[in-house]
Design a protein around this motif. Structure first.
Motif, PDB file in Angstrom:
ATOM      1  N   LYS A  11      24.905   4.092  -6.362  1.00  8.11           N
ATOM      2  CA  LYS A  11      23.644   4.773  -6.040  1.00  8.11           C
ATOM      3  C   LYS A  11      23.894   5.962  -5.112  1.00  8.11           C
ATOM      4  CE  LYS A  11      20.755   0.663  -6.632  1.00  8.11           C
ATOM      5  NZ  LYS A  11      21.830  -0.192  -7.159  1.00  8.11           N
ATOM      6  N   THR A  12      22.967   6.914  -5.109  1.00  8.99           N
ATOM      7  CA  THR A  12      23.064   8.075  -4.232  1.00  8.99           C
ATOM      8  C   THR A  12      22.144   7.861  -3.027  1.00  8.99           C
ATOM      9  OG1 THR A  12      21.319   9.196  -5.497  1.00  8.99           O
ATOM     10  CG2 THR A  12      23.608   9.701  -6.075  1.00  8.99           C
ATOM     11  N   VAL A  13      22.683   8.120  -1.847  1.00  6.83           N
ATOM     12  CA  VAL A  13      21.932   7.928  -0.600  1.00  6.83           C
ATOM     13  C   VAL A  13      21.985   9.222   0.210  1.00  6.83           C
ATOM     14  CG1 VAL A  13      21.634   6.527   1.463  1.00  6.83           C
ATOM     15  CG2 VAL A  13      22.639   5.503  -0.596  1.00  6.83           C
ATOM     16  N   GLY A  14      20.827   9.727   0.595  1.00  5.76           N
ATOM     17  CA  GLY A  14      20.759  10.936   1.404  1.00  5.76           C
ATOM     18  C   GLY A  14      20.759  10.599   2.892  1.00  5.76           C
ATOM     19  N   VAL A  15      21.423  11.436   3.699  1.00  2.00           N
ATOM     20  CA  VAL A  15      21.503  11.204   5.141  1.00  2.00           C
ATOM     21  C   VAL A  15      21.715  12.540   5.851  1.00  2.00           C
ATOM     22  CG1 VAL A  15      24.015  10.837   5.166  1.00  2.00           C
ATOM     23  CG2 VAL A  15      22.584   9.746   6.901  1.00  2.00           C
TER      24      VAL A  15
ATOM     25  N   VAL B  76      12.276  12.821  -1.509  1.00  2.00           N
ATOM     26  CA  VAL B  76      10.956  13.048  -2.113  1.00  2.00           C
ATOM     27  C   VAL B  76      11.092  13.709  -3.481  1.00  2.00           C
ATOM     28  CG1 VAL B  76       8.767  14.290  -1.869  1.00  2.00           C
ATOM     29  CG2 VAL B  76       9.785  13.151   0.118  1.00  2.00           C
ATOM     30  N   ALA B  77      12.063  14.630  -3.603  1.00  2.00           N
ATOM     31  CA  ALA B  77      12.257  15.361  -4.859  1.00  2.00           C
ATOM     32  C   ALA B  77      13.058  14.570  -5.891  1.00  2.00           C
ATOM     33  CB  ALA B  77      12.961  16.690  -4.567  1.00  2.00           C
ATOM     34  N   GLY B  78      13.565  13.397  -5.501  1.00  2.00           N
ATOM     35  CA  GLY B  78      14.322  12.577  -6.434  1.00  2.00           C
ATOM     36  C   GLY B  78      15.769  12.982  -6.591  1.00  2.00           C
ATOM     37  N   GLN B  79      16.276  13.812  -5.653  1.00  2.00           N
ATOM     38  CA  GLN B  79      17.678  14.223  -5.710  1.00  2.00           C
ATOM     39  C   GLN B  79      18.613  13.088  -5.293  1.00  2.00           C
ATOM     40  OE1 GLN B  79      17.871  17.670  -3.199  1.00  2.00           O
ATOM     41  NE2 GLN B  79      16.562  18.906  -4.526  1.00  2.00           N
TER      42      GLN B  79
ATOM     43  N   PRO C 241       2.791   8.573  -0.501  1.00  2.00           N
ATOM     44  CA  PRO C 241       2.602   7.186  -0.967  1.00  2.00           C
ATOM     45  C   PRO C 241       3.082   6.970  -2.391  1.00  2.00           C
ATOM     46  CG  PRO C 241       0.506   8.374  -0.874  1.00  2.00           C
ATOM     47  CD  PRO C 241       1.505   9.231  -0.182  1.00  2.00           C
ATOM     48  N   GLN C 242       3.154   8.050  -3.174  1.00  2.00           N
ATOM     49  CA  GLN C 242       3.598   7.918  -4.567  1.00  2.00           C
ATOM     50  C   GLN C 242       5.058   7.476  -4.673  1.00  2.00           C
ATOM     51  OE1 GLN C 242       3.334  10.754  -2.959  1.00  2.00           O
ATOM     52  NE2 GLN C 242       5.140  12.018  -3.421  1.00  2.00           N
ATOM     53  N   LEU C 243       5.806   7.608  -3.574  1.00  2.00           N
ATOM     54  CA  LEU C 243       7.207   7.180  -3.585  1.00  2.00           C
ATOM     55  C   LEU C 243       7.322   5.664  -3.666  1.00  2.00           C
ATOM     56  CD1 LEU C 243       8.678   9.493  -0.783  1.00  2.00           C
ATOM     57  CD2 LEU C 243       8.934   9.763  -3.255  1.00  2.00           C
ATOM     58  N   ASN C 244       6.294   4.966  -3.150  1.00  2.00           N
ATOM     59  CA  ASN C 244       6.302   3.494  -3.136  1.00  2.00           C
ATOM     60  C   ASN C 244       7.591   2.972  -2.496  1.00  2.00           C
ATOM     61  OD1 ASN C 244       4.821   1.184  -3.668  1.00  2.00           O
ATOM     62  ND2 ASN C 244       5.797   0.817  -5.655  1.00  2.00           N
TER      63      ASN C 244
END
Length: 263
Positions: free
Chosen positions: A143-147, A181-184, A203-206
């Motif tokens: 999986k990709t994780v942003g930090v 948020v952008a799904g990157q 909230p749409q991110l759930n």
């Protein structure tokens, strides 16, 4: 010159340099009181600790803390915006007297700067959509994780993420949040407060809390060797905790009291 004499002169020179450095290292508090101004590095991309309000002025828990300390010292405050990556260098280079910027204390940082007692609660975690099955760090593989680069969650994630995890680093918190948020990226490693703010706005991110990275209260950074300034700020913070002022600040910005904080 005899080798022994040369070594003696060299040792004396080193001792003199060390003494000069130590003497210089104790000038910060004197300079603050003399100039009646303290320069404090603060975040402007990390709500609710520090962000730019609708009036285009910095606000947040860290900004209130900076103003509080300046008031207790009886001096004016100059707020200097910093990022996670440059906040320690600003302190080391003398561009700031203090760093109040969600700074966690760890052994690596303690080698280059000093810390006061803690002033506010904080913890870092991995957040991802509810639909994503993440029960342990092993589940991050593939999986990709942003930090945010250089932040304490970057250091912890690097230690805990299994092989096969793609860690994507961004230069500030806004960029990190935007990538999620952008799904990157599929997940984000950040502070609970930042994640809460992000989820409230999107909230749409759930999204939800998945894994704890580190329970890490915030400390104020002081240049190495500036003991007089550090001890003065420590006394202010201890008194603020006793009076309930730290709890009031935490309640105002985090929705919870400061609670028990490490000394």
């Amino acid at each position: 010159m005899h080798p022994f004499a040369r070594r003696t002169l060299l040792a004396a020179a080193i001792a003199g340099l060390a003494a000069g450095t130590a003497a210089h290292a104790q000038h910060a508090l004197d300079n603050v009181l003399k100039t009646r101004k303290i320069t404090i590095a603060i975040p402007t991309d990390f709500p609710p600790y520090g962000f730019v309000g609708t009036d285009l002025k910095p606000q947040g828990l860290d900004i209130d803390m900076a103003t509080y300390i300046a008031d207790k010292l009886g001096v004016a405050v100059e707020l200097t915006p910093v990022t996670s990556a440059n906040r320690v260098p600003y302190l080391q280079s003398g561009k700031a007297d203090l760093v109040i910027s969600t700074l966690g204390r760890n052994p690596e940082r303690e080698k280059v700067i000093d810390f006061t007692v803690a002033y506010s609660p904080f913890f870092q975690a991995v957040f991802a959509p509810k639909s994503m099955a993440v029960k342990s760090f092993a589940d991050l593989a593939g999986k990709t994780v942003g930090v945010t680069r250089g932040a304490i969650e970057d250091q912890e994630l690097s230690k805990l993420a299994p092989a096969g995890t793609e860690i994507r680093r961004f230069e500030d918190n806004n960029a990190t949040v935007s990538s999620f948020v952008a799904g990157q990226v599929q997940a984000i490693a950040t502070g609970a407060s930042v994640a809460g703010n992000m989820m409230a706005k999107n909230p749409q991110l759930n999204a939800e809390y998945k894994l704890l990275l580190k329970d890490s209260p915030n400390f104020i950074g002081v240049a190495k060797g500036e003991d007089a300034l550090r001890q003065k700020v420590d006394a202010i913070l201890v008194a603020a905790k006793k009076s309930g002022d730290l709890d009031k600040l935490a309640q105002k910005w985090l929705g919870r009291p400061a609670g028990d904080l490490p000394q």
